[in-house]
Design an enzyme around this catalytic site. Structure first.
Site, PDB file in Angstrom:
ATOM      1  N   ASP A  77      -7.358   0.770  -0.061  1.00 29.45           N
ATOM      2  CA  ASP A  77      -6.505   1.909   0.254  1.00 29.45           C
ATOM      3  C   ASP A  77      -7.390   2.858   1.055  1.00 29.45           C
ATOM      4  OD1 ASP A  77      -4.368   3.718   0.275  1.00 29.45           O
ATOM      5  OD2 ASP A  77      -5.102   4.699  -1.543  1.00 29.45           O
ATOM      6  N   GLU A 128      -4.084  -1.402   3.647  1.00 26.09           N
ATOM      7  CA  GLU A 128      -2.819  -0.761   3.985  1.00 26.09           C
ATOM      8  C   GLU A 128      -2.831  -0.303   5.435  1.00 26.09           C
ATOM      9  OE1 GLU A 128       0.079   1.693   1.305  1.00 26.09           O
ATOM     10  OE2 GLU A 128      -1.517   3.021   2.024  1.00 26.09           O
ATOM     11  N   ASP A 179      -6.098   6.020  -6.098  1.00 24.04           N
ATOM     12  CA  ASP A 179      -6.478   5.266  -4.899  1.00 24.04           C
ATOM     13  C   ASP A 179      -6.895   3.840  -5.271  1.00 24.04           C
ATOM     14  OD1 ASP A 179      -6.763   7.671  -2.753  1.00 24.04           O
ATOM     15  OD2 ASP A 179      -7.502   8.272  -4.719  1.00 24.04           O
TER      16      ASP A 179
END
Length: 177
Positions: A7, A67, A140
Site C-alpha cells: 500500500d 495498489e 496501511d
C-alpha cells in the site's frame, strides 16, 4: 507463491507478505515502513527505498502486488505518493520481482466479492480469509495484506487471460536474459 502486497505512501508504506498455495492463503508477516513527518521528501524516498530493499532481500517474494495510484482531492499528497510508488516499483524491478497492479475496486472485488465494498468489509474479510484473531495493524499494513490477497485470489485466472501480459493489464514484464 510468496506475494508481497504494498500500500504505497510516503509517510507510511504498508506491506503484507502472504503465502498462497493450493487455493489457500497464509499471512507470513505484515507491517509498515514509516518516515519522519519533518524530513525532506528526498530523504523519505531514500529511506523507503532502503527499507524496501531490506524487505525484498529478507523475504525474496515471488511477486509484488501494489495498489494503483488513486488521486483524491489533494494533488500535492498524490504527487508525493506517486514518487514513493516509483521508488517501490524500481526496487522490485531491480531485483527481478514481477510487479502486478490492482485498483482499489479490484482489491475489493477479489477480497469481498463486491467492487464498491466499504473498507471495514475488506478488513473483516481479510481477517476471515486468513483466519486471524484481529485485523492487521496499522491500517496501511491491513490494506497491503488485502492487496496481496487480491493477487493470490486472481492470479490463476489472470494466467488464462489473453490480456495478462499486455501493457496496462496490471502486469509489468520483467526482462530476463
Amino acid at each position: 507463491m510468496l506475494i508481497l502486497g504494498i500500500d504505497p505512501g510516503f509517510a507510511i508504506v504498508g506491506f503484507g507478505l502472504v503465502e498462497a498455495a493450493a487455493g489457500r492463503q497464509r499471512l507470513v508477516q505484515c507491517g509498515a515502513i514509516t518516515t519522519p513527518a519533518g524530513e525532506r521528501l528526498p530523504a523519505r524516498l531514500k529511506q523507503i527505498a532502503d527499507d524496501m530493499d531490506l524487505l525484498l532481500e529478507q523475504f525474496k517474494p515471488e511477486a509484488m502486488a501494489i495498489e494503483e495510484l488513486f488521486f483524491n482531492n489533494n494533488i500535492t499528497t498524490g504527487i508525493g505518493v506517486a514518487q514513493a510508488r516509483g521508488v517501490l516499483l524500481l526496487a522490485a524491478e531491480r531485483r527481478g520481482v514481477p510487479i502486478y497492479e490492482y485498483s482499489p475496486s479490484q482489491v475489493k472485488q477479489a477480497v469481498v466479492g463486491y467492487g464498491k465494498a466499504e473498507k471495514r468489509q475488506v478488513m473483516d474479510m481479510t481477517k476471515r480469509i486468513l483466519n486471524l484473531k484481529s485485523v492487521p495493524k496499522p491500517d496501511d499494513a491491513a490494506d497491503a495484506v488485502a492487496i496481496a490477497l487480491c493477487h493470490a485470489r486472481s492470479f490463476t485466472s489472470r494466467l488464462q487471460s489473453p490480456d495478462a501480459a499486455r501493457p496496462g493489464s496490471g502486469r509489468y514484464a520483467v526482462h530476463q536474459d
